[in-house]
Scaffold this motif. Structure first.
Motif, PDB file in Angstrom:
ATOM      1  N   MET A   1      25.518  39.811   0.896  1.00 42.70           N
ATOM      2  CA  MET A   1      26.789  40.635   1.245  1.00 42.70           C
ATOM      3  C   MET A   1      28.040  40.281   0.115  1.00 42.70           C
ATOM      4  SD  MET A   1      26.388  41.298   4.111  1.00 42.70           S
ATOM      5  CE  MET A   1      28.286  41.815   4.494  1.00 42.70           C
ATOM      6  N   ALA A   2      28.047  39.430  -0.972  1.00 52.49           N
ATOM      7  CA  ALA A   2      28.958  39.148  -1.976  1.00 52.49           C
ATOM      8  C   ALA A   2      28.515  40.466  -2.847  1.00 52.49           C
ATOM      9  CB  ALA A   2      28.631  38.086  -2.628  1.00 52.49           C
ATOM     10  N   HIS A   3      27.097  41.164  -2.879  1.00 51.63           N
ATOM     11  CA  HIS A   3      26.903  42.191  -4.022  1.00 51.63           C
ATOM     12  C   HIS A   3      27.569  43.392  -3.085  1.00 51.63           C
ATOM     13  CE1 HIS A   3      24.582  45.166  -6.107  1.00 51.63           C
ATOM     14  NE2 HIS A   3      24.197  45.477  -4.987  1.00 51.63           N
ATOM     15  N   TRP A   4      27.495  43.408  -1.874  1.00 54.10           N
ATOM     16  CA  TRP A   4      28.117  44.772  -1.122  1.00 54.10           C
ATOM     17  C   TRP A   4      29.660  44.543  -1.351  1.00 54.10           C
ATOM     18  CZ3 TRP A   4      24.084  47.261  -1.270  1.00 54.10           C
ATOM     19  CH2 TRP A   4      22.961  47.076  -0.669  1.00 54.10           C
ATOM     20  N   ARG A   5      30.139  43.606  -1.134  1.00 54.45           N
ATOM     21  CA  ARG A   5      31.477  43.498  -1.406  1.00 54.45           C
ATOM     22  C   ARG A   5      31.988  43.983  -2.738  1.00 54.45           C
ATOM     23  NH1 ARG A   5      31.193  38.329   1.057  1.00 54.45           N
ATOM     24  NH2 ARG A   5      31.109  37.318  -0.881  1.00 54.45           N
ATOM     25  N   LYS A   6      31.314  43.688  -3.650  1.00 52.82           N
ATOM     26  CA  LYS A   6      31.466  44.134  -5.166  1.00 52.82           C
ATOM     27  C   LYS A   6      31.169  45.702  -5.196  1.00 52.82           C
ATOM     28  CE  LYS A   6      30.485  43.202  -9.739  1.00 52.82           C
ATOM     29  NZ  LYS A   6      29.555  42.514 -10.823  1.00 52.82           N
ATOM     30  N   ALA A   7      30.329  46.059  -4.518  1.00 52.42           N
ATOM     31  CA  ALA A   7      29.636  47.365  -4.612  1.00 52.42           C
ATOM     32  C   ALA A   7      30.448  48.409  -3.933  1.00 52.42           C
ATOM     33  CB  ALA A   7      28.156  47.738  -4.374  1.00 52.42           C
ATOM     34  N   PHE A   8      30.814  48.193  -2.714  1.00 51.12           N
ATOM     35  CA  PHE A   8      31.789  48.826  -1.697  1.00 51.12           C
ATOM     36  C   PHE A   8      32.917  48.170  -1.241  1.00 51.12           C
ATOM     37  CE2 PHE A   8      27.288  50.119  -1.495  1.00 51.12           C
ATOM     38  CZ  PHE A   8      27.409  51.522  -1.873  1.00 51.12           C
ATOM     39  N   PRO A   9      33.874  47.905  -2.250  1.00 46.64           N
ATOM     40  CA  PRO A   9      35.225  47.195  -1.719  1.00 46.64           C
ATOM     41  C   PRO A   9      35.889  47.934  -0.665  1.00 46.64           C
ATOM     42  CG  PRO A   9      35.392  48.327  -4.082  1.00 46.64           C
ATOM     43  CD  PRO A   9      34.114  48.496  -3.598  1.00 46.64           C
ATOM     44  N   GLY A  10      36.252  46.893   0.122  1.00 45.44           N
ATOM     45  CA  GLY A  10      37.134  47.435   1.519  1.00 45.44           C
ATOM     46  C   GLY A  10      36.278  48.280   2.418  1.00 45.44           C
ATOM     47  N   ARG A  11      35.029  48.144   2.182  1.00 43.05           N
ATOM     48  CA  ARG A  11      34.137  49.062   3.258  1.00 43.05           C
ATOM     49  C   ARG A  11      33.630  48.171   4.622  1.00 43.05           C
ATOM     50  NH1 ARG A  11      31.527  53.562   3.474  1.00 43.05           N
ATOM     51  NH2 ARG A  11      31.588  53.141   5.712  1.00 43.05           N
ATOM     52  N   VAL A  12      33.549  46.697   4.278  1.00 46.75           N
ATOM     53  CA  VAL A  12      32.985  45.804   5.163  1.00 46.75           C
ATOM     54  C   VAL A  12      34.157  44.889   5.525  1.00 46.75           C
ATOM     55  CG1 VAL A  12      31.651  44.123   5.885  1.00 46.75           C
ATOM     56  CG2 VAL A  12      30.908  46.133   4.280  1.00 46.75           C
ATOM     57  N   LEU A  13      34.723  44.763   6.741  1.00 49.00           N
ATOM     58  CA  LEU A  13      35.238  43.757   7.376  1.00 49.00           C
ATOM     59  C   LEU A  13      34.697  42.534   7.784  1.00 49.00           C
ATOM     60  CD1 LEU A  13      38.321  42.755   8.386  1.00 49.00           C
ATOM     61  CD2 LEU A  13      37.612  43.679  10.955  1.00 49.00           C
ATOM     62  N   GLU A  14      34.815  41.377   7.169  1.00 47.86           N
ATOM     63  CA  GLU A  14      34.082  40.276   7.471  1.00 47.86           C
ATOM     64  C   GLU A  14      34.975  39.333   8.357  1.00 47.86           C
ATOM     65  OE1 GLU A  14      31.382  38.475   4.654  1.00 47.86           O
ATOM     66  OE2 GLU A  14      32.408  39.798   2.802  1.00 47.86           O
ATOM     67  N   VAL A  15      34.276  38.808   9.463  1.00 45.96           N
ATOM     68  CA  VAL A  15      34.997  38.135  10.666  1.00 45.96           C
ATOM     69  C   VAL A  15      34.269  36.946  10.779  1.00 45.96           C
ATOM     70  CG1 VAL A  15      35.846  38.246  13.020  1.00 45.96           C
ATOM     71  CG2 VAL A  15      35.504  40.349  11.780  1.00 45.96           C
ATOM     72  N   GLN A  16      35.121  35.957  10.600  1.00 45.46           N
ATOM     73  CA  GLN A  16      34.707  34.551  11.007  1.00 45.46           C
ATOM     74  C   GLN A  16      34.397  34.011  12.421  1.00 45.46           C
ATOM     75  OE1 GLN A  16      33.602  32.734   8.224  1.00 45.46           O
ATOM     76  NE2 GLN A  16      32.665  31.227   9.345  1.00 45.46           N
ATOM     77  N   TYR A  17      33.432  33.644  12.999  1.00 45.15           N
ATOM     78  CA  TYR A  17      33.227  33.623  14.402  1.00 45.15           C
ATOM     79  C   TYR A  17      33.966  32.470  14.925  1.00 45.15           C
ATOM     80  CZ  TYR A  17      30.883  31.338  18.607  1.00 45.15           C
ATOM     81  OH  TYR A  17      30.745  30.722  19.739  1.00 45.15           O
ATOM     82  N   GLU A  18      34.329  31.428  14.097  1.00 43.46           N
ATOM     83  CA  GLU A  18      34.979  30.376  14.561  1.00 43.46           C
ATOM     84  C   GLU A  18      36.720  30.725  14.715  1.00 43.46           C
ATOM     85  OE1 GLU A  18      31.511  28.868  12.846  1.00 43.46           O
ATOM     86  OE2 GLU A  18      32.715  30.283  11.934  1.00 43.46           O
ATOM     87  N   SER A  19      36.833  31.727  13.689  1.00 45.56           N
ATOM     88  CA  SER A  19      38.301  32.109  13.866  1.00 45.56           C
ATOM     89  C   SER A  19      38.694  33.267  15.084  1.00 45.56           C
ATOM     90  CB  SER A  19      38.609  33.034  12.791  1.00 45.56           C
ATOM     91  OG  SER A  19      38.584  32.335  11.483  1.00 45.56           O
ATOM     92  N   LEU A  20      37.338  33.908  15.458  1.00 48.73           N
ATOM     93  CA  LEU A  20      37.543  34.724  16.595  1.00 48.73           C
ATOM     94  C   LEU A  20      37.609  33.868  17.805  1.00 48.73           C
ATOM     95  CD1 LEU A  20      37.255  37.240  17.906  1.00 48.73           C
ATOM     96  CD2 LEU A  20      34.771  37.113  17.668  1.00 48.73           C
ATOM     97  N   VAL A  21      37.033  32.827  17.765  1.00 48.72           N
ATOM     98  CA  VAL A  21      36.866  31.873  18.854  1.00 48.72           C
ATOM     99  C   VAL A  21      38.353  31.370  19.128  1.00 48.72           C
ATOM    100  CG1 VAL A  21      36.226  29.624  20.169  1.00 48.72           C
ATOM    101  CG2 VAL A  21      34.447  31.400  19.076  1.00 48.72           C
TER     102      VAL A  21
END
Length: 523
Positions: free
Chosen positions: A429-449
């Motif tokens: 996932m760190a690799h994808w963030r670097k290769a495609f900046p801004g394309r993926v929204l990462e949501v923390q389950y605990e924050s959602l709860v």
């Protein structure tokens, strides 16, 4: 020359014995002299399907349906073959045609129910399974399949009755015990341990019994607060399953390395212009179904379920000859792919279920492996990755017995393999963030709860959707759920799954050390 009538007699005899190599051999001989014989096409196609030659199976079964379009058994098996190669749009259309022929054979009805389940038509699946049980009421697998469709539809009480009926018919239908244990929270006054313990003592030498009974008992002991006993049964159940699978973490390590090495692609052309898909990805058992229910409560969003479609479409687009869905060789063929065609092929494969609303959700967690390919083929698709406490993630994967036919879950049969897999997921996932900046929204389950409305608003904004209050009442969402979280997501947000690993902390020392050594924060 051998008499064709004698060969045909041998074909029927081998087919009825499920002797698939002999059926295939006899059928292929007959097809050289009678290529348009519908029954020969049908039986030889079934044999090819059972032997894994899906290209030949699809050709012959399609031919049988064209020669005799009024045969529901021909149409049913063709639908099954299409589903096996994940051509779900075509499978659904073939299943609809088979259903219109009013099949009366319980085996065909059951097969259609499975195809409808796989194509997310759970109401039709329940109808097919119910008709099968009415015709053969004392057949445990039909009862079990009906129960699973009822769970997806939210009819928990009737599902429980069907599971109890399945067990009453055949106490050795092992998977029914685990599904029943998972259906509700067990209590000191209402649990199944008195039935499970003697069954395990009597049949503990049977690998399948070990897996399902240990996992069922683990779930029930956990509900009762006996965590040492629960962990012991989880460990025994998963060990029995691991022995049957022959899994090696080395294979997954090679896949992750290949994914990290393939990007950035050189001279990649633009993909499809569609804005319909929303991908929810992440490690399994991290709350992806909760996120899906929140999003699919929006009137502009339809949930298509957990689709294998993108992986299959990529496999075809890469012209990969290997037998596995994803492997280093298949990944290395990315340079062959026409990305626009791949995106359009994927979108087409989701029809007819999708296309009636502006957006649809594809919630296959392991699509995190394909984030780079999705970003290339579907540049306007939204990708949301759910993250959860690393130790809770690993424990939840270890606690879950995933479907035996699922292609991605071999790691989950060993706790330390699960930890290693999580480390690779985190790195990818760190690799994808670097290769495609801004394309993926990462949501923390605990924050959602903890902050459901705030995170839900952020999620809808990322997906370019207007706010709708229905997203706060996801438990009222009537859409079916066909995942391991089918029961939990019909209740409001709850906190009991957070930091569950603390209850097992004495048993998790090696996992904690593995994660810390890899630089994963554990607290």
């Amino acid at each position: 020359m051998t008499d064709p009538a004698h060969v045909f007699s041998g074909l029927i005899e081998a087919f009825n014995r499920h002797a698939w190599p002999a059926t295939r051999q006899a059928g292929e001989r007959l097809l050289t002299i009678a290529p348009d014989h519908p029954m020969v096409c049908y039986m030889t196609g079934i044999a090819a399907m059972e032997l894994g030659d899906m290209t030949r199976a699809l050709d012959l079964l399609y031919k049988a349906t064209q020669i005799e379009p009024g045969r529901p058994d021909f149409a049913t098996q063709y639908a099954k073959a299409l589903a096996l190669v994940r051509l779900m749009r075509d499978a659904r259309l073939a299943a609809d045609r088979a259903m219109a022929l009013n099949p009366t054979d319980p085996g065909n009805l059951d097969t259609l129910g499975v195809v409808f389940t796989q194509t997310h038509a759970h109401d039709l699946a329940a109808r097919m399974f119910r008709r099968a049980t009415e015709l053969v009421p004392r057949h445990a697998p039909y009862r079990f399949n009906l129960a699973t469709a009822l769970v997806a539809e939210g009819d928990i009480d009737e599902a429980e009755r069907q599971l109890e009926a399945s067990i009453a018919i055949d106490p050795r239908y092992w998977k029914a015990h685990l599904t029943l244990a998972q259906l509700r929270k067990q209590t000191p006054s209402s649990n199944h341990l008195e039935r499970l313990e003697p069954l395990l003592a009597q049949h503990g030498h049977v690998a399948e019994a070990q897996t399902y009974l240990h996992m069922a008992m683990a779930k029930e002991y956990e509900d009762l607060g006996d965590f040492p006993n629960a962990f012991r049964h989880f460990t025994h159940g998963k060990a029995a399953g691991k022995n049957e699978r022959g899994y090696s973490i080395d294979d997954d390590e090679a896949i992750f390395r290949a994914l990290e090495n393939v990007y950035p692609l050189q001279d990649a052309k633009p993909g499809s212009t569609t804005r319909e898909p929303i991908f929810i990805v992440g490690m399994p058992r991290t709350g992806t179904t909760l996120l899906e229910r929140i999003l699919s409560s929006h009137p502009d969003v339809y949930s298509a379920g957990e689709l294998q479609n993108f992986a299959m479409a990529y496999k075809y687009a890469a012209q990969s000859p290997t037998p596995t869905l994803l492997d280093p060789e298949t990944i290395g063929l990315a340079h062959r792919v026409d990305w626009q065609h791949l995106g359009e092929t994927y979108l087409s494969s989701t029809r007819p279920a999708t296309g009636n609303r502006p957006h649809f959700i594809d919630k296959l967690p392991h699509n995190f492996l394909f984030v780079g390919f999705i970003a290339q083929a579907l540049p306007h698709a939204k990708i949301v990755c759910l993250r959860r406490d690393p130790v809770d993630t690993c424990l939840s994967n270890f606690r879950q017995l995933f479907a035996a036919t699922a292609p991605y879950y071999g790691y989950s049969f060993d706790l330390l393999d699960t930890g290693r897999y999580y480390v690779m997921f985190d790195r990818l996932m760190a690799h994808w963030r670097k290769a495609f900046p801004g394309r993926v929204l990462e949501v923390q389950y605990e924050s959602l709860v903890d902050n459901q409305e705030a995170i839900s608003r952020e999620l809808l904004a990322f997906c370019e959707l207007p706010w709708d209050d229905a997203c706060l009442r996801f438990e009222d969402n009537p859409a079916p759920v066909n995942t391991a979280s089918a029961v939990q997501v019909r209740a409001p947000v709850y906190r009991t799954a957070m930091k569950r690993w603390k209850k097992y902390e004495p048993q998790l020392g090696e996992l904690l050390a593995l994660l810390r050594d890899a630089g994963i924060a554990v607290d």
